[in-house]
Write a protein that holds these residues in place. Structure first.
Motif, PDB file in Angstrom:
ATOM      1  N   GLY A  43      -7.114  -1.648   1.500  1.00  0.00           N
ATOM      2  CA  GLY A  43      -8.059  -2.395   2.151  1.00  0.00           C
ATOM      3  C   GLY A  43      -8.449  -3.547   1.666  1.00  0.00           C
ATOM      4  N   LYS A  44      -8.277  -3.714   0.386  1.00  0.00           N
ATOM      5  CA  LYS A  44      -8.460  -4.910  -0.293  1.00  0.00           C
ATOM      6  C   LYS A  44      -7.309  -5.982  -0.155  1.00  0.00           C
ATOM      7  CE  LYS A  44     -10.315  -7.001  -4.772  1.00  0.00           C
ATOM      8  NZ  LYS A  44     -10.735  -6.746  -6.022  1.00  0.00           N
ATOM      9  N   GLU A  66       0.889  -1.102   0.035  1.00  0.00           N
ATOM     10  CA  GLU A  66       0.019  -0.053   0.076  1.00  0.00           C
ATOM     11  C   GLU A  66       1.060   1.284   0.089  1.00  0.00           C
ATOM     12  OE1 GLU A  66      -2.661  -0.386   3.412  1.00  0.00           O
ATOM     13  OE2 GLU A  66      -3.880  -1.691   2.589  1.00  0.00           O
TER      14      GLU A  66
END
Length: 906
Positions: free
Chosen positions: A56-57, A37
């Motif tokens: 978030g995935k 990320e």
């Protein structure tokens, strides 16, 4: 049943523990998720390549991320891999500025980045070396600029290393060849320089080594010959030299071997025949010599170690070397051979049907530019179905090779310069060629109309230097190279397709105007014509004003036609124009200022027209790269502008046969190319047509030694200045002698005065000098006799006087080179001492010299007197010398009297 359940569970366990899924059950590790990320936030991604990287995935579901099925560690990372839409690659312009996130992926086994800008990641190697499980590393085309040395690394598991297509500008560090698990190494096209390491560590597992397209300049190190598992070796496109060792026979596993485009020398290593697994052998574009037969037969005609036993060999490429001898029949035993390329060697001898006996798989046979002769039956049916036949410069004729009719899949044929006569068979024109070269033969007759209309696949056509007749209605829509020059084609110029890149219709009998072919175009299409040769035809009318349709033109040649009018204004759009040749037409008017926009011109030839006016100053200021300027035989007048001295790269300056007056510019020494020799060194002025590697050479007309010559092959060596037959006055500037690279000079038929500069002897490469029919005076400089390269000299009809300097050169010229002056000495019959007078000494001075004393005789008398009285003084004042002299005299007299008495003379 129980046994079946146990078996199923074991199988399921095996699958789960040994299979890598891109989508995992559960999520990837938190620290690895955060690291990726972080990368997502920092990466420059204008095309949204990482759109699937949604914060978030689960990162295991992201594109390019592969996680372990059980541990959920990220084990593979693929970023920037180029996609394809049709045949066009899609590049994403990704940029990563740091690798701070990478250490968190400690279980990474495969890291692959392609076309990602990593130029700002200076510590890339140090960070990557911290990944203990890394087995595959590829940073292809990532703009890396440095490959640092490593004292310690953690690459014990690394099997594949691909750092190709970067810009390291350094030598290969030693650690690269000290990776014990390394199987594949690709450092190609990375601007590596210097020598390959002479020693290597434990690289015995190496199977693939690619160092192509670099600047390596050593010999092949011995450790490469010890890599017995090596399957592919590519050292092409370097500067590697030396010989190929017989130790190459140790590479028993090798299948692909490429040493092309280097500086290898010596004989071909015949032990290559022992490499039984060899499929692809490329030794092209080196300096290999010796007989090609040695490659196929090491000891005897039975080929115990020849390539015949390399049954897997499919490609043999030996082009552009210095190989000699005949092509052995044993080449016909290479059962799997699909391609053989022996172009540009010194081979000779006869090739028969026996050379092709078992070549059933042959698809590409390339052997042009050799001295081979093909002798096969007119009814011969080859055992192969070729796609590409290239046998230009072979002795094929005089009959057309009818065996080509059996080649149903043929796409490319080159039988140029084959001594073939007569008409081309009708069936031949029906073939769907992509490449066709029939040039430099003696073909006659017409080309069928359907060939022009239906040759839709033909991209390259060369029918030049034959005797074809008839009209050419249209240039095929897909063709990019058409050369029909030096034939007997007639009629109007054909319509030109937008795809044509090179068009040569020169030296034919095309007639009419240019407008039909050049101006009646589709305004909505982009025309790609770059080279247009229309010289030596019967074209007439004005040059049309529609050059905005052809903005990509590089070369425009309309020489030797019957064109009238001026240079049109629309030529100002030809910003890419490099060569402009309008010689020998009937063009008029001044030089238009629109021509000044063509600032890239290297050649301007407007000679033998009817142009008028003064030379504009921009001629020297705008064309800073101009090499050839020929404006001879026009109606130009006025003084030569001093701006002409801005032409620092000019090699050929021809202003002859005009009405220029005034002095020769004193700044003439600023013509740098005539001072240093030339701009291009040994290279000619050439234009490279990329697609088929076509090389087009510029030419220029130069008048020297009373004749005009066309130079092309050695054009770069020619430096010429011709200002003859004008009204130039004043003296020859002293700065002229600084043009020590000038080879040809003609200042004849002007009104030049003064002396020939004494420094003319410094012009050591001067070959031709014509100063005739001027008003030059005084003596010929002695230094002129030292010019050993001078092969033409004309000083006739001036006011020169005195003795012709004696040397090895001047006396070899004809007396006509000095007539019309007041000169004497060889090669003239006038003797400088004839009649008691020296023509170069004034009579009055001769008369005044008659009463002068002869100092030679005076000095001799004084010397005799001093010597005589010196001896007498010694005898007078030295008693012992005087007595000794008298005793010596008496002794001599007595001895003489005794001898005379004995002989009976007294």
């Amino acid at each position: 049943m129980k046994l079946l359940a146990i078996t199923f569970c074991f199988f399921l366990f095996f699958i789960l523990t040994n299979t890598k899924f891109s989508v995992c059950i559960g999520s990837c590790r938190e620290n690895e998720q955060q690291a990726l990320e972080s990368l997502k936030k920092e990466v420059y991604d204008p095309r949204d390549h990482l759109s699937s990287w949604i914060v978030g995935k689960d990162c295991c579901e992201w594109r390019g991320v592969v996680c372990h099925s059980m541990t959920r560690h990220v084990i593979e990372l693929h970023i920037g891999i180029v996609d394809q839409i049709g045949n066009k690659p899609i590049r994403y312009d990704l940029r990563i500025n740091n690798f701070d996130w990478l250490p968190s992926l400690s279980n990474l086994e495969n890291l692959e980045m392609e076309d990602v800008d990593l130029s700002n990641v200076t510590n890339w190697l140090q960070v990557i070396s911290m990944l203990p499980s890394l087995a595959y590393l590829s940073l292809y085309s990532c703009r890396l600029q440095h490959i640092p040395p490593l004292l310690h690394h953690n690459f014990s598991s690394l099997e594949t290393l691909d750092l190709s297509k970067n810009n390291f500008s350094s030598s290969i560090p030693r650690w690269v060849f000290n990776l014990p698990s390394l199987v594949s190494l690709d450092l190609s096209d990375s601007n590596l320089i210097g020598a390959m390491p002479r020693e290597a560590g434990n690289v015995t597992k190496l199977r693939n080594l690619d160092l192509a397209y670099n600047k390596l300049n050593s010999t092949i190190p011995n450790w490469i010959y010890r890599c017995k598992d090596l399957e592919s070796l590519d050292l092409s496109e370097n500067k590697i030299e030396g010989v190929v060792s017989n130790a190459i026979s140790n590479l028993s596993s090798i299948t692909d071997f490429n040493l092309s485009r280097n500086m290898f020398s010596g004989n071909l290593p015949n032990v290559i025949g022992k490499l039984s697994k060899l499929r692809w052998l490329d030794l092209s574009e080196n300096l290999f010599e010796g007989e090609v037969f040695e490659l196929f037969n090491s000891r005897s005609n039975f080929l115990p170690a020849g390539l015949r036993y390399s049954s897997s060999l499919t490609e043999l490429i030996l082009r552009n070397n210095k190989l000699t001898g005949t092509l052995p029949e044993s080449v016909g035993q290479l059962l799997m051979l699909e391609r053989i390329d022996i172009c540009n060697n010194r081979l000779e001898g006869v090739v028969t049907e026996s050379h092709f006996t078992k070549l059933t798989q042959l698809r590409y046979f390339q052997a042009s530019h050799t001295n081979l002769t093909l002798k096969v039956s007119q009814k011969w049916i080859p055992p192969f179905q070729a796609i590409h036949i290239e046998i230009g410069d072979w002795n094929i004729g005089p009959l057309f090779p009818m065996w080509l009719q059996t080649q149903k899949n043929i796409k490319s044929v080159d039988i140029s310069n084959g001594g073939i006569q007569g008409e081309v068979p009708t069936w031949f024109w029906n073939s769907q060629f992509e490449f066709l070269n029939l040039s430099h033969n003696q073909f006659i007759g017409e080309v069928p109309t359907w060939f022009w209309n239906f040759s839709s696949q033909l991209g390259y056509l060369d029918l030049s230097h034959n005797q074809f007749v008839g009209e050419v209605p249209i240039i095929s829509s897909l063709s990019w190279f058409w050369s029909l020059g030096s034939n007997n084609f007639s009629g109007p110029l054909p319509e030109v397709s937008p795809n044509v890149f090179i068009l040569d219709l020169s030296n034919n009998s095309f007639s009419g105007g240019l407008s039909h072919s050049l101006c009646e175009t589709n305004k909505n299409r982009s025309y790609g014509l770059m080279f247009l040769y229309l010289e030596e035809n019967d074209l007439s009318g004005e040059i049309p004003d529609c050059w905005m349709n052809w903005p990509k033109l590089i070369v425009l040649n309309l020489r030797d036609n019957k064109l009238i009018g001026g240079i049109p204004k629309s030529m100002e759009v030809l910003s890419n124009l490099v060569s402009l040749d309008f010689r020998r037409n009937r063009l008029t008017g001044p030089l238009p200022s629109s021509l000044a926009n063509c600032t890239g011109l290297l050649k301007i030839d407007l000679a033998e027209n009817e142009f008028v006016g003064q030379l504009p100053p921009w001629l020297g200021m705008k064309f800073s790269d101009l090499i050839i300027l020929s404006l001879s035989s026009n109606r130009f007048y006025g003084e030569l502008p001093p701006e002409i001295c801005y032409l620092k790269h000019i090699q050929i300056l021809d202003l002859a046969n005009n009405s220029f007056f005034g002095i020769i510019p004193r700044c003439i020494s600023n013509l740098t190319a005539m001072v240093t020799g030339n701009k291009l060194g040994e290279a000619d002025i050439e234009y490279y047509a990329d697609r088929f590697g076509e090389l087009l050479t510029e030419s220029a007309m130069v008048t020297t030694k009373g004749n005009s010559y066309q130079y092309d092959k050695i054009l770069a060596l020619v430096t010429s200045m011709d200002m003859s037959n004008n009204n130039l006055s004043g003296d020859i500037p002293i700065s002229f002698t600084s043009l020590v690279g000038l080879r040809i000079c003609n200042f004849s038929k002007n009104q030049l005065t003064g002396r020939i500069p004494n420094g003319i002897g410094d012009m050591k490469v001067l070959e031709s000098l014509d100063l005739s029919e001027n008003q030059l005076s005084d003596q010929i400089p002695q230094s002129l006799s030292s010019l050993s390269t001078l092969s033409f000299l004309n000083l006739s009809y001036n006011n020169l006087s005195g003795k012709i300097p004696v040397g090895t050169q001047l006396q070899s010229f004809n007396s006509s080179s000095f007539q019309g002056n007041e000169l004497c000495g060889l090669p003239l019959l006038t003797n400088c001492n004839s009649g008691g007078q020296n023509p170069n000494v004034d009579t009055e001075n001769d008369e005044s010299n008659e009463d002068e004393p002869d100092w030679f005789y005076i000095a001799m008398s004084i010397g005799f007197g001093l010597s005589f009285w010196g001896v007498c003084s010694c005898l007078l004042f030295k008693r012992s010398w005087r007595h000794a002299y008298y005793r010596f005299s008496d002794s001599c007299w007595e001895s003489l009297c005794v001898k005379l008495q004995i002989w009976g003379w007294i």
